[in-house]
Design a protein around this motif. Structure first.
Motif, short mmCIF file in Angstrom:
data_model
loop_
_atom_site.label_atom_id
_atom_site.label_comp_id
_atom_site.label_asym_id
_atom_site.label_seq_id
_atom_site.Cartn_x
_atom_site.Cartn_y
_atom_site.Cartn_z
N GLU A 5 -5.42 -12.26 2.19
CA GLU A 5 -5.08 -12.39 0.78
C GLU A 5 -3.87 -13.31 0.64
O GLU A 5 -2.91 -13.20 1.41
CB GLU A 5 -4.72 -11.03 0.17
N ARG A 14 -1.45 -15.49 -2.51
CA ARG A 14 -1.21 -15.86 -3.91
C ARG A 14 -1.57 -17.33 -4.13
O ARG A 14 -1.30 -18.19 -3.29
CB ARG A 14 0.25 -15.67 -4.28
N ALA A 60 1.89 -7.20 -12.16
CA ALA A 60 2.11 -6.32 -11.01
C ALA A 60 1.04 -6.54 -9.95
O ALA A 60 1.33 -6.54 -8.74
CB ALA A 60 2.12 -4.86 -11.47
N TYR A 61 -0.20 -6.76 -10.39
CA TYR A 61 -1.29 -6.95 -9.44
C TYR A 61 -1.11 -8.25 -8.67
O TYR A 61 -1.37 -8.31 -7.46
CB TYR A 61 -2.63 -6.95 -10.19
N ARG A 101 1.71 -9.66 -7.94
CA ARG A 101 2.85 -9.53 -7.04
C ARG A 101 2.63 -8.51 -5.92
O ARG A 101 3.47 -8.39 -5.03
CB ARG A 101 4.09 -9.16 -7.84
N ARG A 102 1.52 -7.79 -5.96
CA ARG A 102 1.27 -6.81 -4.90
C ARG A 102 1.04 -7.50 -3.55
O ARG A 102 1.24 -6.89 -2.49
CB ARG A 102 0.06 -5.94 -5.25
N VAL A 103 0.60 -8.76 -3.60
CA VAL A 103 0.42 -9.53 -2.38
C VAL A 103 1.73 -10.28 -2.09
O VAL A 103 2.26 -10.96 -2.96
CB VAL A 103 -0.74 -10.53 -2.53
N ARG A 128 -1.11 -11.97 3.41
CA ARG A 128 -1.27 -10.88 4.37
C ARG A 128 -2.74 -10.79 4.81
O ARG A 128 -3.64 -11.30 4.11
CB ARG A 128 -0.83 -9.54 3.78
#
Length: 438
Positions: free
Chosen positions: A190, A192, A268-269, A271-273, A278
């Protein structure tokens, strides 16, 4: 054959039908149903609009015809009845080294539904559409089964059936060429993506067998088209602990998907990565069918249901897709569910949706404003020489059909000879005037 009057809907829940439904458990009872009251087949009704509806008309639900009829371990050819779910095929055969070659976003889709809509998946750019992996199918227009293959003798019927929205008869079973896989887990990377142009470039450059992008459809300005790119391949490894399924117990109130909440969730979704990206190990089902763990997730949109707009545009029209995304972001009506994928040229039927280019899918609560917005998006898609996915459609204007589906006249001429009384028509084919197109 027993018939029961039922009221049922597509997954979007904005349209419903009421009529007599038969649920045969054997091919013999399917034959009796077709001789008694010929009508279109329906499966798990996972198409979003009215492709699976036949209001005030008989319909035949094939979900009880869900048996595995045979499997060749050397070639990977599976023979199965039309009601078998693709998620079940993946669950059973992935540990043995085989997967359905193409899987849509839900494992609840049936084999028959996947054929009738010529579905695509996260690997369309590399293996094409579902119908391209159908070796043979058994079709019934009455009491006598007919074997259909893509070979010369049956080419016309095969091409009219794959992606043909059930207009050539009821699919009873099919032989599918499964795809060899390394194991029953997915190795997923994953990362961004900061904007639309970068997303298109990343999709074009990807060498992964499977790739899919989540888009923040609320982002504007320099952030327009930002999201997360997932690239995956099958592998060996420890399967993560299975997460329990959850259900949405009631229709969500109107504020649940209000613009401020969706915007906050999307931020938020995104920025979760981590910024550096990862790599994760996921169960097969979590990568291919992420929403299936939330039963009845369609209730999050409230009683009125939702509409999904999904289009595809040619590779040289990516800028048009960017303009479509700008229009969506400006309207502030999108939900968190928005997906961008790269598609290859593969398609198997006259009415198949896939075409080489980029496909965008976005969900909207069913409101007047959303319908008006989607009407504009459909026109923009037509102007860009693209098309709308009929398996997801609930609003398309019939005037766009000849341009979006240029082989429509050929399809209509063939199926009208095959089914002159229109016994296999559905609410979608009537709404879009498909069978009367010249």
């Amino acid at each position: 054959m027993a018939w029961k009057t039922l009221t049922y809907s597509g997954w979007g829940r904005m349209k419903q039908a009421t009529g007599p439904v038969a649920r045969p458990e054997r091919v013999s009872s399917l034959a009796r149903a077709l001789e008694d009251r010929p009508g279109p087949a329906i499966g798990n009704c996972r198409s979003y609009g009215d492709a699976c509806l036949a209001n005030d008309a008989p319909a035949i639900q094939t979900t009880r015809l869900d048996r595995i009829l045979g499997f060749d371990e050397e070639t990977g050819i599976l023979e199965a009845e039309a009601g078998l779910r693709v998620g079940e095929i993946a669950r059973i055969f992935a540990p043995k080294g085989w997967l359905p070659a193409v899987m849509p976003g839900t494992g609840f889709a049936t084999v028959g539904g996947c054929i009738a809509n010529d579905v695509h998946g996260k690997n369309h750019h590399s293996v094409g559409s579902f119908g391209q992996h159908v070796v043979e199918l058994t079709l019934m227009q009455g009491g006598v089964p007919k074997t259909v293959t893509p070979k010369k003798k049956n080419t016309k019927l095969f091409e009219a059936t794959i992606g043909g929205l059930g207009q050539t008869g009821v699919i009873a079973s099919a032989k599918l060429q499964l795809l060899a896989c390394k194991g029953d887990v997915m190795m997923v990377t994953e990362r961004r993506i900061d904007g639309f142009d970068e997303f298109i470039a990343a999709l074009d450059a990807s060498n992964s067998p499977y790739s899919v992008g989540w888009i923040d459809a609320t982002a504007r300005g320099d952030d327009l088209g930002r999201g997360i790119l997932e690239e995956g391949e099958t592998g060996y490894g420890l399967v993560p602990a299975k997460k329990s399924s959850k259900s949405v117990p009631f229709d969500a109130p109107g504020f649940t998907l209000s613009a401020p909440i969706v915007k906050a969730f999307n931020t938020a979704y995104f920025r979760r990565v981590p910024a550096a990206g990862r790599t994760l190990v996921k169960p097969i089902q979590d990568f291919f069918f992420p929403l299936d763990r939330i039963h009845d997730w369609n209730r999050l949109y409230g009683k009125a249901g939702f509409i999904q707009f999904q289009c595809v545009v040619p590779p040289d029209k990516a800028e048009a897709l960017k303009t479509i995304l700008k229009e969506i972001a400006k309207a502030g009506l999108a939900s968190p569910l928005a997906v961008l994928k790269r598609m290859g040229p593969g398609r198997a039927g006259l009415m198949s949706f896939p075409m080489e280019g980029y496909t965008l899918a976005v969900d909207f609560k069913n409101t007047g404003l959303a319908k008006s917005l989607i009407g504009r998006l459909e026109q923009m898609t037509a102007d860009a020489e693209g098309r709308v996915y009929l398996a997801k459609d609930a609003t398309l204007n019939a005037k766009h059909m000849p341009q979006m589906y240029p082989e429509l006249p050929k399809f209509v001429a063939y199926v009208n000879k095959l089914d002159p009384d229109g016994a296999f028509e559905t609410d979608l084919t009537r709404r879009l005037q498909i069978r009367s197109a010249s």
